[in-house]
Design a protein around this motif. Structure first.
Motif, PDB file in Angstrom:
ATOM      1  N   ALA A   6      16.019  35.626  19.580  1.00 24.40           N
ATOM      2  CA  ALA A   6      14.708  35.319  19.023  1.00 24.40           C
ATOM      3  C   ALA A   6      14.269  36.371  18.024  1.00 24.40           C
ATOM      4  O   ALA A   6      13.597  36.077  17.051  1.00 24.40           O
ATOM      5  CB  ALA A   6      13.686  35.194  20.154  1.00 24.40           C
ATOM      6  N   SER A   7      14.632  37.624  18.253  1.00 29.62           N
ATOM      7  CA  SER A   7      14.193  38.690  17.361  1.00 29.62           C
ATOM      8  C   SER A   7      15.069  38.813  16.118  1.00 29.62           C
ATOM      9  O   SER A   7      14.734  39.553  15.210  1.00 29.62           O
ATOM     10  CB  SER A   7      14.175  40.024  18.107  1.00 29.62           C
ATOM     11  N   GLY A   8      16.205  38.134  16.082  1.00 30.15           N
ATOM     12  CA  GLY A   8      17.080  38.195  14.923  1.00 30.15           C
ATOM     13  C   GLY A   8      17.936  39.442  14.856  1.00 30.15           C
ATOM     14  O   GLY A   8      18.439  39.789  13.804  1.00 30.15           O
ATOM     15  N   THR A   9      18.097  40.141  15.982  1.00 33.22           N
ATOM     16  CA  THR A   9      18.905  41.353  16.014  1.00 33.22           C
ATOM     17  C   THR A   9      20.363  41.021  15.709  1.00 33.22           C
ATOM     18  O   THR A   9      20.926  40.090  16.278  1.00 33.22           O
ATOM     19  CB  THR A   9      18.817  42.028  17.399  1.00 33.22           C
ATOM     20  N   LEU A  10      20.947  41.782  14.811  1.00 33.63           N
ATOM     21  CA  LEU A  10      22.349  41.594  14.450  1.00 33.63           C
ATOM     22  C   LEU A  10      23.188  42.731  15.009  1.00 33.63           C
ATOM     23  O   LEU A  10      22.752  43.882  15.012  1.00 33.63           O
ATOM     24  CB  LEU A  10      22.519  41.557  12.931  1.00 33.63           C
ATOM     25  N   ARG A  11      24.391  42.399  15.467  1.00 37.72           N
ATOM     26  CA  ARG A  11      25.369  43.405  15.902  1.00 37.72           C
ATOM     27  C   ARG A  11      26.637  43.174  15.105  1.00 37.72           C
ATOM     28  O   ARG A  11      27.034  42.037  14.867  1.00 37.72           O
ATOM     29  CB  ARG A  11      25.698  43.239  17.396  1.00 37.72           C
ATOM     30  N   PHE A  12      27.275  44.265  14.692  1.00 34.10           N
ATOM     31  CA  PHE A  12      28.514  44.185  13.925  1.00 34.10           C
ATOM     32  C   PHE A  12      29.607  44.954  14.643  1.00 34.10           C
ATOM     33  O   PHE A  12      29.352  45.999  15.229  1.00 34.10           O
ATOM     34  CB  PHE A  12      28.327  44.778  12.523  1.00 34.10           C
ATOM     35  N   GLU A  13      30.827  44.437  14.563  1.00 36.43           N
ATOM     36  CA  GLU A  13      32.009  45.116  15.082  1.00 36.43           C
ATOM     37  C   GLU A  13      32.929  45.349  13.892  1.00 36.43           C
ATOM     38  O   GLU A  13      33.324  44.399  13.214  1.00 36.43           O
ATOM     39  CB  GLU A  13      32.693  44.220  16.117  1.00 36.43           C
ATOM     40  N   VAL A  14      33.226  46.616  13.608  1.00 41.47           N
ATOM     41  CA  VAL A  14      34.022  46.934  12.425  1.00 41.47           C
ATOM     42  C   VAL A  14      35.387  47.515  12.761  1.00 41.47           C
ATOM     43  O   VAL A  14      36.216  47.669  11.872  1.00 41.47           O
ATOM     44  CB  VAL A  14      33.273  47.882  11.459  1.00 41.47           C
ATOM     45  N   LEU A  15      35.625  47.856  14.015  1.00 41.53           N
ATOM     46  CA  LEU A  15      36.954  48.318  14.424  1.00 41.53           C
ATOM     47  C   LEU A  15      37.749  47.092  14.841  1.00 41.53           C
ATOM     48  O   LEU A  15      37.339  46.355  15.735  1.00 41.53           O
ATOM     49  CB  LEU A  15      36.866  49.326  15.575  1.00 41.53           C
ATOM     50  N   GLY A  16      38.877  46.861  14.176  1.00 46.17           N
ATOM     51  CA  GLY A  16      39.599  45.612  14.377  1.00 46.17           C
ATOM     52  C   GLY A  16      39.032  44.592  13.412  1.00 46.17           C
ATOM     53  O   GLY A  16      38.490  44.940  12.368  1.00 46.17           O
ATOM     54  N   LEU A  18      36.527  42.249  11.513  1.00 44.53           N
ATOM     55  CA  LEU A  18      35.088  42.305  11.278  1.00 44.53           C
ATOM     56  C   LEU A  18      34.444  41.106  11.956  1.00 44.53           C
ATOM     57  O   LEU A  18      34.843  39.961  11.738  1.00 44.53           O
ATOM     58  CB  LEU A  18      34.787  42.279   9.773  1.00 44.53           C
ATOM     59  N   ARG A  19      33.462  41.376  12.823  1.00 44.92           N
ATOM     60  CA  ARG A  19      32.757  40.319  13.545  1.00 44.92           C
ATOM     61  C   ARG A  19      31.278  40.660  13.582  1.00 44.92           C
ATOM     62  O   ARG A  19      30.890  41.815  13.472  1.00 44.92           O
ATOM     63  CB  ARG A  19      33.296  40.203  14.969  1.00 44.92           C
ATOM     64  N   ALA A  20      30.445  39.620  13.742  1.00 40.80           N
ATOM     65  CA  ALA A  20      28.999  39.821  13.821  1.00 40.80           C
ATOM     66  C   ALA A  20      28.406  38.818  14.791  1.00 40.80           C
ATOM     67  O   ALA A  20      28.918  37.708  14.946  1.00 40.80           O
ATOM     68  CB  ALA A  20      28.367  39.650  12.447  1.00 40.80           C
ATOM     69  N   GLU A  24      23.556  36.260  21.267  1.00 36.95           N
ATOM     70  CA  GLU A  24      24.841  35.951  21.905  1.00 36.95           C
ATOM     71  C   GLU A  24      25.731  35.072  21.028  1.00 36.95           C
ATOM     72  O   GLU A  24      26.858  34.770  21.401  1.00 36.95           O
ATOM     73  CB  GLU A  24      24.605  35.255  23.251  1.00 36.95           C
ATOM     74  N   SER A  25      25.253  34.662  19.861  1.00 40.52           N
ATOM     75  CA  SER A  25      25.994  33.751  18.986  1.00 40.52           C
ATOM     76  C   SER A  25      26.794  34.520  17.951  1.00 40.52           C
ATOM     77  O   SER A  25      26.228  35.294  17.169  1.00 40.52           O
ATOM     78  CB  SER A  25      25.036  32.804  18.260  1.00 40.52           C
ATOM     79  N   GLU A  26      28.115  34.291  17.925  1.00 46.30           N
ATOM     80  CA  GLU A  26      28.940  34.923  16.897  1.00 46.30           C
ATOM     81  C   GLU A  26      28.721  34.197  15.579  1.00 46.30           C
ATOM     82  O   GLU A  26      28.618  32.967  15.531  1.00 46.30           O
ATOM     83  CB  GLU A  26      30.410  34.887  17.286  1.00 46.30           C
ATOM     84  N   LEU A  27      28.638  34.953  14.497  1.00 50.97           N
ATOM     85  CA  LEU A  27      28.354  34.404  13.180  1.00 50.97           C
ATOM     86  C   LEU A  27      29.620  34.246  12.356  1.00 50.97           C
ATOM     87  O   LEU A  27      30.535  35.059  12.443  1.00 50.97           O
ATOM     88  CB  LEU A  27      27.389  35.332  12.427  1.00 50.97           C
ATOM     89  N   TYR A  28      29.635  33.214  11.532  1.00 51.48           N
ATOM     90  CA  TYR A  28      30.713  33.029  10.561  1.00 51.48           C
ATOM     91  C   TYR A  28      30.417  33.945   9.371  1.00 51.48           C
ATOM     92  O   TYR A  28      29.310  33.920   8.822  1.00 51.48           O
ATOM     93  CB  TYR A  28      30.777  31.574  10.117  1.00 51.48           C
ATOM     94  N   LEU A  29      31.388  34.762   8.967  1.00 55.19           N
ATOM     95  CA  LEU A  29      31.155  35.757   7.920  1.00 55.19           C
ATOM     96  C   LEU A  29      31.746  35.378   6.570  1.00 55.19           C
ATOM     97  O   LEU A  29      31.786  36.208   5.666  1.00 55.19           O
ATOM     98  CB  LEU A  29      31.703  37.114   8.375  1.00 55.19           C
TER      99      LEU A  29
END
Length: 58
Positions: A6-16, A18-20, A24-29
């Motif tokens: 609801a707050s629109g918080t984004l998390r990114f994974e850059v090791l390995g 790239l994912r975001a 709880e929803s993974e985004l298409y980049l």
């Protein structure tokens, strides 16, 4: 504590690969070039990158 989705918080994974995620929803980049630009921006967070630096990364 507010719900991340609801707050629109984004998390990114850059090791390995790239994912975001938003909550709880993974985004298409996007395609490879879009992911490269995003990864360059993430790796240089809080520092400006010139157009030339981004083009060199791609």
């Amino acid at each position: 504590m507010p719900d991340q989705a609801a707050s629109g918080t984004l998390r990114f994974e850059v090791l390995g690969p790239l994912r975001a995620w938003r909550g709880e929803s993974e985004l298409y980049l996007g395609q490879a070039q879009q992911r490269i630009v995003l990864s360059a921006l993430l790796l240089h967070a809080n520092h400006p990158l010139s157009r030339e630096q981004l083009m060199k990364a791609v």
